[in-house]
Design an enzyme around this catalytic site. Structure first.
Site, PDB file in Angstrom:
ATOM      1  N   HIS A 138       8.514 -24.013   2.361  1.00  0.00           N
ATOM      2  CA  HIS A 138       9.243 -23.911   0.905  1.00  0.00           C
ATOM      3  C   HIS A 138       9.625 -25.300   0.501  1.00  0.00           C
ATOM      4  O   HIS A 138       9.675 -26.276   1.411  1.00  0.00           O
ATOM      5  CB  HIS A 138      10.512 -23.151   1.715  1.00  0.00           C
ATOM      6  CG  HIS A 138      11.268 -22.479   0.668  1.00  0.00           C
ATOM      7  ND1 HIS A 138      12.197 -23.339  -0.077  1.00  0.00           N
ATOM      8  CD2 HIS A 138      11.629 -21.347  -0.018  1.00  0.00           C
ATOM      9  CE1 HIS A 138      13.114 -22.630  -0.866  1.00  0.00           C
ATOM     10  NE2 HIS A 138      12.905 -21.595  -0.793  1.00  0.00           N
ATOM     11  N   ASP A 215      12.399 -24.733   9.944  1.00  0.00           N
ATOM     12  CA  ASP A 215      13.061 -24.259   8.729  1.00  0.00           C
ATOM     13  C   ASP A 215      13.305 -22.679   9.196  1.00  0.00           C
ATOM     14  O   ASP A 215      12.043 -22.057   9.185  1.00  0.00           O
ATOM     15  CB  ASP A 215      12.328 -24.468   7.696  1.00  0.00           C
ATOM     16  CG  ASP A 215      12.894 -23.567   6.485  1.00  0.00           C
ATOM     17  OD1 ASP A 215      13.443 -22.689   6.477  1.00  0.00           O
ATOM     18  OD2 ASP A 215      12.212 -23.891   5.374  1.00  0.00           O
ATOM     19  N   GLN A 218      13.904 -17.903   7.156  1.00  0.00           N
ATOM     20  CA  GLN A 218      13.058 -16.728   7.333  1.00  0.00           C
ATOM     21  C   GLN A 218      13.204 -16.261   8.747  1.00  0.00           C
ATOM     22  O   GLN A 218      12.822 -15.107   9.154  1.00  0.00           O
ATOM     23  CB  GLN A 218      11.914 -16.480   6.631  1.00  0.00           C
ATOM     24  CG  GLN A 218      11.911 -16.801   5.042  1.00  0.00           C
ATOM     25  CD  GLN A 218      12.652 -15.719   4.340  1.00  0.00           C
ATOM     26  OE1 GLN A 218      12.998 -14.484   4.762  1.00  0.00           O
ATOM     27  NE2 GLN A 218      13.120 -16.345   3.068  1.00  0.00           N
ATOM     28  N   LYS A 241      20.744 -14.812   4.238  1.00  0.00           N
ATOM     29  CA  LYS A 241      19.410 -14.364   4.573  1.00  0.00           C
ATOM     30  C   LYS A 241      19.719 -13.215   5.569  1.00  0.00           C
ATOM     31  O   LYS A 241      18.915 -12.609   6.043  1.00  0.00           O
ATOM     32  CB  LYS A 241      18.256 -15.231   4.909  1.00  0.00           C
ATOM     33  CG  LYS A 241      18.001 -16.420   4.131  1.00  0.00           C
ATOM     34  CD  LYS A 241      17.027 -16.055   2.824  1.00  0.00           C
ATOM     35  CE  LYS A 241      16.733 -17.509   2.310  1.00  0.00           C
ATOM     36  NZ  LYS A 241      16.127 -17.115   1.047  1.00  0.00           N
ATOM     37  N   CYS A 381       8.958 -20.684  -4.557  1.00  0.00           N
ATOM     38  CA  CYS A 381       9.350 -22.053  -4.090  1.00  0.00           C
ATOM     39  C   CYS A 381       8.413 -22.590  -2.804  1.00  0.00           C
ATOM     40  O   CYS A 381       8.686 -23.122  -2.167  1.00  0.00           O
ATOM     41  CB  CYS A 381      10.727 -22.132  -3.377  1.00  0.00           C
ATOM     42  SG  CYS A 381      12.033 -21.607  -4.720  1.00  0.00           S
TER      43      CYS A 381
HETATM   44  N1  PMP Z   1      13.126 -22.017   3.700  1.00  0.00           N
HETATM   45  C1  PMP Z   1      12.785 -20.863   3.313  1.00  0.00           C
HETATM   46  C2  PMP Z   1      11.450 -20.659   4.232  1.00  0.00           C
HETATM   47  C3  PMP Z   1      13.121 -19.926   2.555  1.00  0.00           C
HETATM   48  O1  PMP Z   1      12.854 -18.740   2.527  1.00  0.00           O
HETATM   49  C4  PMP Z   1      14.463 -20.486   1.923  1.00  0.00           C
HETATM   50  C5  PMP Z   1      15.144 -19.562   0.842  1.00  0.00           C
HETATM   51  N2  PMP Z   1      14.535 -18.811  -0.009  1.00  0.00           N
HETATM   52  C6  PMP Z   1      14.953 -21.829   2.099  1.00  0.00           C
HETATM   53  C7  PMP Z   1      14.097 -22.683   2.849  1.00  0.00           C
HETATM   54  C8  PMP Z   1      16.167 -22.246   1.449  1.00  0.00           C
HETATM   55  O2  PMP Z   1      17.342 -21.494   1.874  1.00  0.00           O
HETATM   56  P1  PMP Z   1      18.538 -21.878   1.018  1.00  0.00           P
HETATM   57  O3  PMP Z   1      18.374 -21.581  -0.219  1.00  0.00           O
HETATM   58  O4  PMP Z   1      19.390 -20.737   1.671  1.00  0.00           O
HETATM   59  O5  PMP Z   1      19.143 -23.151   1.457  1.00  0.00           O
END
Ligand code: PMP
Length: 428
Positions: A138, A215, A218, A241, A381
Site C-alpha cells: 500500500h 504493515d 489488513q 479496519k 492505493c
Molecule cells: N496498508 C494497507 C495494506 C491498507 O489496506 C491500508 C488501508 N487501506 C493502509 C496501510 C493504511 O491504513 P490507514 O489508512 O488506516 O492508515
C-alpha cells in the site's frame, strides 16, 4: 503517569464457526436501503462497519468520562486515563506484546509506519543503506520510506510479485544484502488478498541482521496476530479496519528498539523535563504520544478488539475464505474475466479483485451502487500492483464477518447487469 492497568479478557466463549446472520444484528449501518435496495456492504478492506458496542463505548466515554488523560487529579481524568491505558494493555495482550509500553497509539497504520520511517529511519539510515519493500505494498508502506530515503541517501529495493499475486520470495536471498537495514512488508495485501508468510520472511531478514516491519492494516482484522510468532520487529495496524473508530491505531515495536528511537513529534505528554534549550523524554510509550490523544478512539478500539476476539480471528478468516472461495467460483463463470491474486482461497483473506474487458472498474462500481452493492474500484492505493499487472484499476469486493453468500449472489447479479450493459467478453 498512571501505571498500566491489568488487561482484561472477554468473558464470552469463542465459537468455532461464526454465524454472519446473527452478527449482522449488531451492526446498525448494515440495516439500510441504498438506491432502493438493501445495502450489501462489500468494501471492508477500505473500512469496516461498527457494532453497537463500539458506538456505545464512544458515546459513553464522551457522556460520562470525558477528560484529558494523565493530567488532572480529578475523578473524570482518573477514569479517562484508566480507560485509555486499560485499552492499551488489552491491545498489548491481544497481539502478544511483552507489555503495554511496547504499544504506541497512533492515528492508524499510516502514522505508525511514518513514525518508524522518520524516527528509526532518521537515526539509523545513511547513504547507501537499503530498505527492502515489495511491489504489493500500500502507498502507506512505500511513501514514508521514499521520504526518509531522500533525506538519508538510503536506497529502496523491491521484491516482485508473481503472476498469481504472491511475493517472489525466491528473490529474497539476492535482495537482502549486507546493506539491507530493514524490510517492510504487508501482512495481507489490500489489493489482492494474499496472506504473506511473515515468519518465513522474518527468519530470512533476521539472518541478514536487518529488521522487519509488518504493515498489519489488513492483517489484524482478519487473521490471528501474535507478534512473537510472526517474528517481526514492528507491527502497524488500524482500529477502523477491525470495527473500531477511524483515527486510532497502534504501532507495536520491540521495547529495546522503541527505547533507542528518538521522539517522532514534540509537544505535551511526551516530555519529562523542558528547559529553555533542551528537553528530556517521557518513558515508553508516552515518548511517542505528543499532544492530547484520541482517547475515545482508543477506548472504543478495545471494545472492537473484544468483539473480534470473542468471535475468534480464526473463525473470521475461515468465514472470509469460504466467501472468497464461493465468489471466485462464481466469478470464474464470467467469460473473459481477469482475476488477480492467488487462485486458492486458503492463501488469501476476504478480498477478490478482478476486471472485465469492456467495463471500466469505475463503471462497474457505479452500476453496482445503483443495485445497493458497495464495492471499490481503483488502484486501491497500490499503484505498484497495478503496474505489475499493467492495469490502471481493478474492481475489488472485500468481505468481513457479517457478509453472507447471498451478498456474493447480489454482487453476481450486479455483474450480470454490468455485462448486459457493456457486453463484456474478454479481459482488460
Ligand atoms: N496498508 C494497507 C495494506 C491498507 O489496506 C491500508 C488501508 N487501506 C493502509 C496501510 C493504511 O491504513 P490507514 O489508512 O488506516 O492508515
Amino acid at each position: 503517569m498512571n501505571p498500566p492497568l491489568e488487561p482484561t479478557t472477554p468473558t464470552a466463549k469463542r465459537s468455532p464457526a461464526l454465524d454472519p446472520y446473527a452478527l449482522r444484528g449488531d451492526f446498525p449501518a448494515l440495516h439500510q436501503e441504498v438506491n432502493g435496495h438493501p445495502l450489501a456492504y462489500l468494501d471492508n478492506a477500505a473500512t469496516t462497519q461498527k457494532p453497537e458496542a463500539v458506538l456505545e463505548a464512544l458515546l459513553r466515554y464522551y457522556r460520562e468520562d470525558n477528560a484529558n488523560v494523565h493530567r488532572g487529579i480529578h475523578e473524570l481524568s482518573r477514569r479517562a486515563t484508566e480507560a485509555y491505558e486499560g485499552s492499551r494493555a488489552r491491545i498489548a495482550e491481544w497481539i502478544g506484546a511483552e507489555g503495554p509500553e511496547e504499544v504506541v497509539w497512533t492515528r492508524g497504520t499510516t502514522e505508525a509506519i511514518n513514525l518508524v520511517a522518520a524516527s528509526w529511519g532518521g537515526s539509523n539510515l545513511s547513504e547507501g543503506d537499503e530498505i527492502l519493500l515489495t511491489e504489493m505494498e500500500h502507498h502507506s508502506n512505500i511513501v514514508p520510506w521514499q521520504l526518509i530515503a531522500e533525506r538519508t541517501g538510503a536506497r529502496l529495493r523491491y521484491v516482485e510479485l508473481d503472476e498469481e499475486g504472491r511475493l517472489r520470495l525466491d528473490q529474497l536471498p539476492e535482495l537482502l544484502t549486507e546493506r539491507t537495514k530493514l524490510m517492510a512488508v504487508s501482512h495481507v495485501s489490500n489489493a489482492l488478498g494474499t496472506i504473506n508468510p511473515v515468519p518465513e520472511i522474518a527468519r530470512l531478514v533476521h539472518e541478514r541482521g536487518a529488521l522487519l516491519l509488518v504493515d498489519g492494516a489488513q492483517g489484524a482484522a482478519h487473521h490471528p496476530v501474535d507478534v512473537k510468532a510472526l517474528g517481526c520487529d514492528f507491527y502497524a495496524f488500524s482500529g477502523h479496519k477491525l470495527m473500531g473508530p477511524t483515527g486510532i491505531g497502534a504501532l507495536w515495536g520491540r521495547e529495546e528498539l522503541l527505547d533507542a528511537m528518538p521522539p517522532y513529534q514534540g509537544g505535551g505528554e511526551m516530555i519529562r523535563v523542558v528547559k529553555p534549550d533542551m528537553s528530556t523524554w517521557a518513558a515508553l510509550p508516552h515518548k511517542f504520544e505528543a499532544g492530547t490523544p484520541n482517547i475515545a478512539g482508543a477506548v472504543a478500539m478495545r471494545v472492537a478488539v473484544d468483539y473480534l476476539d470473542r468471535i475468534g480471528p480464526e473463525a473470521v478468516l475461515e468465514h472470509e475464505q469460504s466467501l472468497v472461495g464461493y465468489a471466485l467460483e462464481r466469478l470464474r463463470e464470467i467469460p473473459g474475466i481477469r482475476l488477480y491474486g492467488p487462485p486458492d482461497p486458503e492463501e488469501r483473506s476476504g478480498v477478490v479483485s478482478f476486471s472485465l474487458q469492456d467495463a471500466h472498474p469505475h463503471d462497474v462500481a457505479t452500476i453496482l451502487d445503483t443495485e445497493g452493492v458497495a464495492i471499490r474500484a481503483g488502484h486501491h492505493c497500490a499503484q505498484l500492483v497495478m503496474r505489475r499487472y499493467q492495469v490502471s484499476a481493478t474492481t475489488r469486493a472485500s468481505f468481513y464477518l457479517y457478509n453472507t453468500r447471498e451478498e456474493v449472489d447480489r454482487l453476481m447479479d450486479g455483474l450480470d447487469a454490468v455485462q448486459s450493459i457493456f457486453g463484456s467478453t474478454g479481459t482488460q
